[in-house]
Enzyme design. Structure first.
Site, PDB file in Angstrom:
ATOM      1  N   GLY A 440       0.618  -6.912  -1.122  1.00  0.00           N
ATOM      2  CA  GLY A 440       1.629  -8.208  -1.281  1.00  0.00           C
ATOM      3  C   GLY A 440       0.311  -8.995  -1.406  1.00  0.00           C
ATOM      4  CG  HIS A 441      -2.571  -9.673  -2.122  1.00  0.00           C
ATOM      5  ND1 HIS A 441      -3.665  -8.474  -1.347  1.00  0.00           N
ATOM      6  CD2 HIS A 441      -2.193 -10.044  -0.769  1.00  0.00           C
ATOM      7  CE1 HIS A 441      -4.017  -9.195   0.434  1.00  0.00           C
ATOM      8  NE2 HIS A 441      -3.191  -9.782   0.110  1.00  0.00           N
ATOM      9  N   PRO A 442       0.706  -9.050  -5.872  1.00  0.00           N
ATOM     10  CG  PRO A 442       3.116  -9.226  -6.223  1.00  0.00           C
ATOM     11  CD  PRO A 442       1.834  -9.288  -4.849  1.00  0.00           C
TER      12      PRO A 442
END
Length: 504
Positions: A440-442
């Site tokens: 969840g760190h794009p």
């Protein structure tokens, strides 16, 4: 097309980790008219539902964009959770409050960003936080975002067992990952107060801020594209055809959505735009350098009598693979209780999840079509290089060994997901690649960089190269994904650009 009532001086698209910060900071000047548009609902400062406030509930499908992506070669479709609500993903994440490392920022300089060193950004990390602990040189006491360092006594027995197991394996005990050292194991710092996740809408868009006559905040508004006159942005048009006029536009819609808005606006690879019948306005590599952390969850049942599940977020091992460059920490092993998280087994569980946090592989965000309500095509291309696969394998083996250690094993029952973690390298690699998830760190779909950089879309202040009155300020402008969770770094970016460009 209908026009909105009053033109904004600055129109901000997206009220998440960056957009809520920008709206609060830019509206401090009463002469500047600021409009903030968010696609998700706006609950104001007092009506957030319990599901979003409860820090022990990670992700909420009622407030999600519904994105899916190609993970890697054995993970053809994985869910890419992103918060669709005022506060954005800061309203649905696990509440980890960790900064990018000094070495992460040193890499940014390679892309022509000579004033984004750790020395440059530290004052903004300090300014955004209020925390009672840690060294003064690293920490802020009076900022809007509460950050609290978890202590051993607040952790569950399984979290403590994980830390003890890592120390027994020779890893250093770290008291404050936001201090001088990160190489080792310790409890997380969290933006959680009394069990309540502190999102940017809560702490920046307070009742007092919202009462400013020069600030308009609107939820449930999906933006289609940016409008231009000549090469200058003049506003946006929404999915229902409403036009919002503005002196300038800032896209803060997140790594996937900001890229999609740029592409629909004619900003992106010319050939790709032409294939959708979009008139190219600026031929820039939008969506061509997507990065995120491939994530391999190993979920164990908790042993009888060890079923404590709160706090959800507990402890982190931040370490280097044998192939890390000098000083790099390219692996995370996270011990978390994913209670109520989608796609996780029910009941008392501990996830020992491994992430490769300095991946080589790059992915893409492209348009499926011109319709703003159709999801973009996201390809993370996880573990797309041999070196990425080897390092991830190493990380998963570390996590598996910690689970077997006498300090942690008594807290754990059987392995629930995946069904097995085999010893043999080829088999274990297959298990990893077929079980990948999104950390969840794009980042990096509109990277900052010099105008002549082949990967840059915006300059060091978020201004889109070759166009006027248009900026991107969110995680999409990060040139290289940091070796850490991204939320605090994204908030810092917004704080710093608000100060340097607008002087608030």
């Amino acid at each position: 097309m209908s026009h909105s009532v009053e033109p904004a001086d600055v129109l901000i698209v997206g009220g998440g980790s960056a957009g809520a910060v920008l709206a609060a900071r830019l509206s401090e000047n009463p002469a500047r008219r600021v409009v903030l548009l968010e696609a998700g609902p706006d609950y104001g400062p007092t009506r957030f539902p319990d599901a979003l406030l409860d820090a022990n509930r990670i992700a909420d499908l009622d407030h999600d964009w519904g994105y899916t992506s190609r993970g890697g070669r054995l993970s053809p479709e994985i869910t890419a959770l992103r918060g669709k609500v005022m506060g954005g993903s800061s309203a649905v994440n696990a509440g980890a409050a960790l900064r990018a490392r000094a070495l992460d920022f040193a890499r940014w300089a390679e892309n022509g960003l000579d004033d984004w060193s750790f020395t440059d950004v530290l004052p903004y990390f300090r300014a955004l936080e209020n925390t009672p602990t840690g060294a003064d040189e690293f920490h802020g006491r009076s900022g809007p975002m509460p950050v609290r360092q978890l202590t051993d006594s607040e952790l569950t027995p399984a979290h403590r067992g994980f830390i003890d197991a890592a120390v027994a394996h020779g890893y250093k005990r770290i008291a404050d990952f936001n201090g001088a050292e990160q190489d080792g194991v310790g409890p997380f710092a969290v933006n959680v107060l009394d069990g309540i996740r502190q999102n940017t809408a809560l702490v920046y868009l307070t009742a007092e801020v919202r009462a400013r006559p020069n600030l308009t905040v609107r939820g449930a508004v999906t933006v289609d594209r940016v409008l231009f006159s000549g090469g200058s942005a003049t506003g946006v048009v929404t999915a229902d055809g409403t036009v919002y006029d503005a002196g300038e536009v800032i896209l803060s819609a997140g790594t996937y959505a900001s890229a999609a808005i740029l592409l629909r606006s004619g900003i992106g690879p010319a050939g790709e735009l032409a294939s959708h019948g979009i008139e190219p306005l600026a031929d820039l590599p939008v969506g061509q350098h997507l990065q995120d952390h491939p994530f391999c969850p190993a979920v164990y049942a908790l042993a009888p009598g060890r079923g404590e599940m709160a706090p959800a977020l507990g402890a982190l091992l931040w370490t280097a693979s044998s192939e890390a460059a000098d000083g790099e920490l390219d692996l995370n092993v996270v011990a978390v209780h994913p209670g109520g998280a989608p796609f996780m087994p029910p009941g008392g569980v501990l996830a020992l999840s491994t992430a490769l946090v300095l991946p080589e592989a790059r992915g893409t965000v492209r348009l499926a079509g011109r319709d703003p309500l159709v999801q973009p095509l996201i390809d993370h291309n996880y573990l797309g290089t041999e070196r990425d696969r080897r390092r991830m394998l190493e990380g998963v083996r570390i996590a598996r060994d910690l689970a077997r250690d006498p300090a942690l094993a008594p807290s754990l029952g059987g392995l629930l997901m995946p069904r097995e973690l085999p010893d043999e390298a080829e088999e274990l690699t297959r298990v990893i690649e077929s079980g990948l998830a999104v950390y969840g760190h794009p980042t990096s779909t509109a990277p900052m960089g010099a105008a002549d950089s082949p990967q840059a879309v915006v300059d060091s202040r978020g201004a889109v190269h070759g166009l006027a009155a248009l900026r991107v300020v969110d995680a999409s402008v990060i040139p290289y994904v940091p070796s850490s969770v991204t939320n605090l770094t994204t908030i810092m970016l917004a704080e710093r650009i608000a100060d340097l460009v607008y002087g608030h």
